[in-house]
Write a protein that holds these residues in place. Structure first.
Motif, short mmCIF file in Angstrom:
data_model
loop_
_atom_site.label_atom_id
_atom_site.label_comp_id
_atom_site.label_asym_id
_atom_site.label_seq_id
_atom_site.Cartn_x
_atom_site.Cartn_y
_atom_site.Cartn_z
N GLN A 435 -13.30 -29.14 -21.44
CA GLN A 435 -14.33 -29.47 -19.98
C GLN A 435 -14.42 -30.55 -20.37
O GLN A 435 -14.64 -31.71 -18.70
N ALA A 436 -15.30 -31.77 -21.77
CA ALA A 436 -14.54 -32.62 -21.76
C ALA A 436 -14.39 -33.36 -21.23
O ALA A 436 -14.29 -35.34 -20.74
N PHE A 437 -13.34 -33.83 -21.43
CA PHE A 437 -12.17 -34.07 -21.57
C PHE A 437 -11.12 -33.70 -20.38
O PHE A 437 -11.76 -35.09 -19.36
N VAL A 438 -12.27 -33.57 -19.29
CA VAL A 438 -11.24 -33.17 -17.67
C VAL A 438 -12.55 -34.02 -17.76
O VAL A 438 -12.12 -34.81 -16.34
N SER A 442 -11.90 -37.17 -14.79
CA SER A 442 -12.64 -36.49 -13.74
C SER A 442 -13.62 -37.45 -12.91
O SER A 442 -13.68 -38.48 -11.55
N ALA A 443 -14.40 -37.66 -14.20
CA ALA A 443 -15.54 -39.47 -13.68
C ALA A 443 -14.88 -40.71 -13.36
O ALA A 443 -15.12 -41.42 -12.51
N CYS B 7 -17.47 -29.68 -12.53
CA CYS B 7 -16.51 -30.33 -13.77
C CYS B 7 -15.42 -31.43 -12.40
O CYS B 7 -14.96 -32.17 -13.75
N GLN B 8 -15.70 -31.63 -11.72
CA GLN B 8 -15.07 -31.47 -10.63
C GLN B 8 -13.93 -31.76 -10.73
O GLN B 8 -12.46 -32.28 -10.87
#
Ligand code: ZN
Lengths: 465, 42
Positions: A435-438, A442-443, B7-8
């Motif tokens: 999730q953190a990788f995603v 996405s950021a 999570c976008q």
């Protein structure tokens, strides 16, 4: 005289056998999403045709008193609808069975291979051939109506890809196809007089030397967590537009693989409550040796390199991590370092230890070596790079996927056309790292599409609703 | 396909909540042409 139909299993492949467990089956999967639902009849015909060309894939694994060996079998592969979890074990010591399977489900075709047989690149050749044959058989009208000039171009494109591995050297016998790639490279090099190779080094060289000095000083972070109930891997498949991710890597002056590895490290640090400020993350990266040494072998032919980053030494930015990992990778790919590693792999092939020690004892020793190596490893990654198909076939394949069974969290990457697929597999239920990788991607404005499999009873129940 | 605003990310498959962050999903009607399930649910 009847031709020999068996080959002693090389030491490089022996380690996969020793390291395989119920959860880490050492099976990896290549998949293609086709434009239309898969026709099982066409797929079977395509597989039959390609199977006849790849004698290595006729192998079954047998146990002897001193060693394991690959034996050519008369078995024929049958395509099956996917009804087991990904990367289910392919080898059972008490059964005579092929070391790969071809599955299909809706629009997807999967090839699963036991790592003892081949590595990702070797398996990709086989898979590409199956897909090409399948497309020919499934859409014959498209290829029969092609103008001659286009037919010639396509012929050339096909010649440039799959056939080259075989036509270069003519048809191979089973023993040639199944021989260790490390032994083949010795044969070629001797003939060409290019490489000086030293045999008969000590068995202790199996143990990864680079980690020895590290043990005292650094604490290598290891991910722990609740395992999936039935040992199926947790799969998180991310589809990313290449045109959005590539510029991010270029901004850092590193490859896509290094950039995504840096994000993986950051995702681990951010989401692990027991991560200490000075912990080290270590990743294993297989390096395809065919890029550096001529080999048409479809057997395992890679060398594993280890990259690490210790937090708290400088400002731990993505830039710093990228730069650090990149220089380590560059250094490990220098001609000298590569040569040293290849020599070690070759030496292990010619080590008499492999021939004179009883197989069960060797199994125990190799398991121990594998455990030692793994103690100082956080995660793993594997990159198959960009795959292409002849023009006319391109639209029949929408996306490619690559994943592997795992002992620890890992991602495998492969790209096709404008789509990069990064597939995480993990023995753990938790998805915080993924999730953190995603979020990191996405950021940065990357459009992320995620597909996650259900692993707990509750998830499976909810998914049925 | 659903979308997770936290999570976008677009989330494929039959999930009641985001499998990555456990947050609520926004239902979207537009369907991607691909097979939405990475692995079968057995
Ligand atoms: Zn989410």
């Amino acid at each position: 005289m009847e031709r020999q139909k068996w080959v002693r299993l090389d030491n490089a492949s022996n380690i996969f056998l020793a390291a395989s467990t119920n959860s880490d089956t050492k099976v990896f999967r290549l998949s293609a999403e086709m434009a239309h639902a898969v026709d099982p009849g066409c797929l079977q015909k395509a597989l039959d045709k390609v199977y006849d060309r790849y004698l290595l894939y006729h192998s079954v694994l047998r146990r002897g008193v001193f060693w394991y060996y690959l034996e050519m079998s008369e078995l024929r592969p049958i395509v099956e609808e996917e009804n087991v979890t990904p990367c289910t074990a392919l080898y059972h010591f008490d059964r005579k069975e092929l070391l790969f399977r071809v599955l299909y489900r809706k629009k997807r075709i999967h090839l699963e291979v036991f790592h003892v047989l081949s590595d990702g690149t070797g398996a990709l050749w086989f898979f590409e051939d199956v897909l090409k044959e399948y497309i020919f058989l499934r859409y014959p009208e498209e290829f029969s109506e092609m103008p001659q000039s286009e037919q010639d171009r396509m012929e050339q494109q096909l010649e440039d890809s799959f056939s080259r591995y075989f036509r270069q050297q003519g048809p191979q016998s089973f023993t040639e196809a199944a021989r260790s790639a490390y032994r083949s490279v010795v044969k070629t090099s001797k003939r060409a007089g290019r490489v000086a190779i030293h045999f008969g080094k000590k068995t202790s060289r199996y143990v990864r030397p680079s980690l020895k000095p590290m043990r005292k000083k650094k604490r290598v972070y290891r991910i722990k967590g609740e395992k999936t109930p039935d040992q199926r891997p947790r799969v998180v498949e991310l589809s990313l537009p290449l045109q959005q991710v590539l510029p991010l890597a270029r901004q850092q002056n590193v490859s896509l693989m290094i950039y995504l590895t840096a994000l993986f490290f950051e995702a681990i640090r951010k989401t692990s409550p027991d991560f200490r400020p000075n912990d080290t993350i270590v990743v294993s990266v297989p390096v395809n040796l065919r890029q550096f040494y001529t080999s048409s072998s479809a057997r395992n032919f890679f060398s594993t390199t280890y990259l690490e980053y210790t937090y708290g030494q400088t400002e731990d930015t993505i830039e710093a991590i990228c730069e650090n990992l990149n220089s380590q990778l560059k250094n490990s790919l220098s001609k000298e370092k590569l040569g040293q590693r290849l020599n070690k792999l070759i030496a292990s092939e010619y080590n008499p230890f492999g021939r004179v020690v009883l197989r069960p004892i060797k199994d125990v020793i190799l398991k121990g070596i594998n455990r030692l190596n793994n103690r100082h490893l956080t995660v793993a990654i594997s990159n198959l790079g960009k795959v292409s198909f002849p023009e006319r076939m391109r639209d029949h394949i929408q996306q490619l996927f690559f994943l592997s069974s795992v002992a620890r969290p890992q991602f495998c990457m492969i790209s096709y056309q404008d789509c990069l697929t990064v597939t995480f597999t993990s023995p753990f239920v938790d998805t915080a790292i993924q999730q953190a990788f995603v979020r990191l991607l996405s950021a940065q404005g990357v459009t992320v599409t995620a597909a996650v499999n259900q692993v707990t009873d509750r998830e499976i129940e909810e998914g049925r609703r | 396909m659903n979308h997770c605003p936290y999570c976008q990310a677009d989330i494929e498959g039959n999930w009641q909540q985001c499998p990555l962050c456990k947050g609520s999903l926004e239902k979207r009607t537009d369907k991607k042409a691909s097979d939405p399930v990475v692995t079968p649910k057995y």
